[in-house]
Design an enzyme around this catalytic site. Structure first.
Site, PDB file in Angstrom:
ATOM      1  N   GLU A 222       8.694   0.358   5.277  1.00 37.25           N
ATOM      2  CA  GLU A 222       7.287   0.201   4.841  1.00 37.25           C
ATOM      3  C   GLU A 222       6.538   1.507   5.030  1.00 37.25           C
ATOM      4  OE1 GLU A 222       5.082  -1.493   3.422  1.00 37.25           O
ATOM      5  OE2 GLU A 222       5.210  -3.635   3.797  1.00 37.25           O
ATOM      6  N   ASP A 226      -0.990  -2.742   7.626  1.00 40.61           N
ATOM      7  CA  ASP A 226      -2.433  -2.764   7.860  1.00 40.61           C
ATOM      8  C   ASP A 226      -2.785  -4.168   8.363  1.00 40.61           C
ATOM      9  OD1 ASP A 226      -5.166  -2.493   7.602  1.00 40.61           O
ATOM     10  OD2 ASP A 226      -5.187  -2.071   5.477  1.00 40.61           O
ATOM     11  N   PHE A 275      -8.968   4.758   6.133  1.00 41.14           N
ATOM     12  CA  PHE A 275      -8.129   4.711   4.945  1.00 41.14           C
ATOM     13  C   PHE A 275      -7.388   6.033   4.834  1.00 41.14           C
ATOM     14  CE2 PHE A 275      -6.849   4.553   0.566  1.00 41.14           C
ATOM     15  CZ  PHE A 275      -6.518   3.227   0.421  1.00 41.14           C
ATOM     16  N   ASP A 282      -1.569   6.175  -1.583  1.00 39.08           N
ATOM     17  CA  ASP A 282      -2.539   6.506  -2.630  1.00 39.08           C
ATOM     18  C   ASP A 282      -3.899   5.888  -2.392  1.00 39.08           C
ATOM     19  OD1 ASP A 282      -1.741   3.764  -3.158  1.00 39.08           O
ATOM     20  OD2 ASP A 282      -2.763   3.986  -5.077  1.00 39.08           O
ATOM     21  N   ARG A 288      -0.785  10.706  -3.784  1.00 41.64           N
ATOM     22  CA  ARG A 288       0.551  10.406  -3.257  1.00 41.64           C
ATOM     23  C   ARG A 288       1.354  11.677  -3.009  1.00 41.64           C
ATOM     24  NH1 ARG A 288       1.501   4.865  -3.865  1.00 41.64           N
ATOM     25  NH2 ARG A 288       0.688   3.886  -5.743  1.00 41.64           N
TER      26      ARG A 288
HETATM   27  P1  IMP Z   1      -1.313  -5.042   4.468  1.00 42.48           P
HETATM   28  O1  IMP Z   1      -0.771  -6.157   3.642  1.00 42.48           O
HETATM   29  O2  IMP Z   1      -2.812  -5.195   4.684  1.00 42.48           O
HETATM   30  O3  IMP Z   1      -0.593  -4.825   5.755  1.00 42.48           O
HETATM   31  O4  IMP Z   1      -1.222  -3.730   3.586  1.00 42.48           O
HETATM   32  C1  IMP Z   1      -0.041  -3.109   3.326  1.00 42.48           C
HETATM   33  C2  IMP Z   1      -0.110  -2.291   2.052  1.00 42.48           C
HETATM   34  O5  IMP Z   1      -1.423  -1.874   1.727  1.00 42.48           O
HETATM   35  C3  IMP Z   1       0.675  -1.023   2.270  1.00 42.48           C
HETATM   36  O6  IMP Z   1       2.025  -1.189   1.886  1.00 42.48           O
HETATM   37  C4  IMP Z   1      -0.068  -0.014   1.424  1.00 42.48           C
HETATM   38  O7  IMP Z   1       0.474  -0.007   0.119  1.00 42.48           O
HETATM   39  C5  IMP Z   1      -1.485  -0.507   1.377  1.00 42.48           C
HETATM   40  N1  IMP Z   1      -2.344   0.183   2.373  1.00 42.48           N
HETATM   41  C6  IMP Z   1      -2.831  -0.300   3.535  1.00 42.48           C
HETATM   42  N2  IMP Z   1      -3.587   0.600   4.173  1.00 42.48           N
HETATM   43  C7  IMP Z   1      -3.595   1.698   3.391  1.00 42.48           C
HETATM   44  C8  IMP Z   1      -4.201   3.006   3.532  1.00 42.48           C
HETATM   45  O8  IMP Z   1      -4.884   3.344   4.506  1.00 42.48           O
HETATM   46  N3  IMP Z   1      -3.954   3.868   2.509  1.00 42.48           N
HETATM   47  C9  IMP Z   1      -3.202   3.553   1.419  1.00 42.48           C
HETATM   48  N4  IMP Z   1      -2.618   2.358   1.268  1.00 42.48           N
HETATM   49  C10 IMP Z   1      -2.796   1.436   2.244  1.00 42.48           C
END
Ligand code: IMP
Length: 304
Positions: A222, A226, A275, A282, A288
């Site tokens: 991964e 987040d 972020f 991205d 990216r």
């Molecule tokens: P989650 O489902 O909230 O854990 O988010 C996971 C996905 O969200 C990651 O695989 C990323 O693609 C995207 N993501 C989460 N935080 C960020 C960030 O700070 N920058 C860019 N993409 C993020």
């Protein structure tokens, strides 16, 4: 079953159609939960916080959401900072009275981050001026990959794992990590649909793995974890295919924002509640290709 049923509404709204949201951000958040298949109830519980001498409730608090599967209350706050202070006080009181209640306050910033990550909201004037502080340089990433690769190589000695990545954020990390691992291994990718703020969908596998993972040692690779929603969903999907083992390596762990508790076996770096972009990550498909990992300036996240 809501453990505070004494203070609970008999039938709180559990769908976007039925709920009368007080704020647009709540509706958006409900859509986000629907997308990940996380059940929710809107404002199901009112917690009395203070009583008058005659027993009347003189102060109460009604969190916006209850997530029954996670036993977690969520309060969104998109208000001005000054007004947040009052919410904090109420939350403190709630925690004193019910230390067993799990509740998270999501700030405007958290909420914007959540939306930004799905590309909802306008980018405005977009160039590298939006990139803020560099958190990890290319050489720091390289050093950490050396360590991670050595650890994973040790743990998988005698096995031939399959590294599974979710496109597209994982591209840089997958490419570099596998070159730091010395055992034989395979790689595979999947693409899952992302929440685009339309509130009608659910996570879908847009492009599935090409390999059968039954009986394989699978390592999910991964880019960043987040809220944990994506990984939680993915793990459930892959576990059902009966791999011999299922582990996770995440380059970045934004632990402070976790909503679903997901096990991560290997972590590259912990990141603050910002972020981040670069090294595969991205913001609306940009940045990216930065060779380092940096924060995005908060102005870029503001919706116009
Ligand atoms: P989650 O489902 O909230 O854990 O988010 C996971 C996905 O969200 C990651 O695989 C990323 O693609 C995207 N993501 C989460 N935080 C960020 C960030 O700070 N920058 C860019 N993409 C993020």
């Amino acid at each position: 079953m809501n453990p505070y049923s004494l203070a609970a509404k008999p039938s709180p709204a559990t769908s976007v159609q039925d709920a009368r949201f007080a704020h647009e951000s709540e509706e958006e958040f409900a859509g986000f939960l629907d997308f990940y298949g996380v059940r929710w109830e809107y404002e199901p519980t009112t917690f009395p916080l203070r009583h008058a001498d005659d027993g009347r409730v003189i102060e109460a608090f009604t969190p916006d959401f209850y997530l029954p599967d996670l036993n977690l209350y969520i309060e969104l706050t998109t208000l001005k900072q000054g007004l947040v202070t009052d919410k904090h006080r109420k939350l403190r009181r709630l925690r004193e009275l019910h230390p067993d209640v799990q509740i998270k306050l999501l700030y405007k910033k958290d909420y914007l981050n959540l939306l930004a990550k799905y590309g909802v909201g306008d980018l405005g004037a977009s160039d590298a001026a939006e990139v803020g502080e560099v958190l990890f340089t290319a050489s720091e990433i390289e050093r950490r990959l050396n360590e991670l690769g050595a650890e994973i190589t040790r743990d998988y000695a005698g096995k031939e794992p399959l590294f599974v990545g979710v496109l597209k954020g994982v591209t840089c990390f997958m490419a570099d990590l596998m070159r730091h691992c010395a055992m034989p291994l395979g790689i595979d990718f999947m693409t899952i649909s992302s929440y685009e703020g339309d509130r009608s969908g659910a996570v879908r596998i847009v492009q599935d793995l090409s390999e059968n993972i039954a009986g394989r040692h699978v390592l999910i690779v991964e880019d960043i974890v987040d809220t944990g929603m994506t990984l939680n969903h993915l793990m459930r999907q892959l576990q059902a295919r009966e791999p011999a083992s299922l582990r996770v390596v995440a380059l970045l762990d934004k632990r402070v924002r976790r909503l679903v508790d997901v096990p991560i076996d290997y972590v590259g770096f912990e990141v603050p509640d910002e972020f981040v972009v670069g090294y595969g990550l991205d913001f609306r498909q940009r940045y990216r290709n930065l060779p380092f990992i940096a924060t995005l300036r908060p102005e870029a996240l503001q919706r116009t």
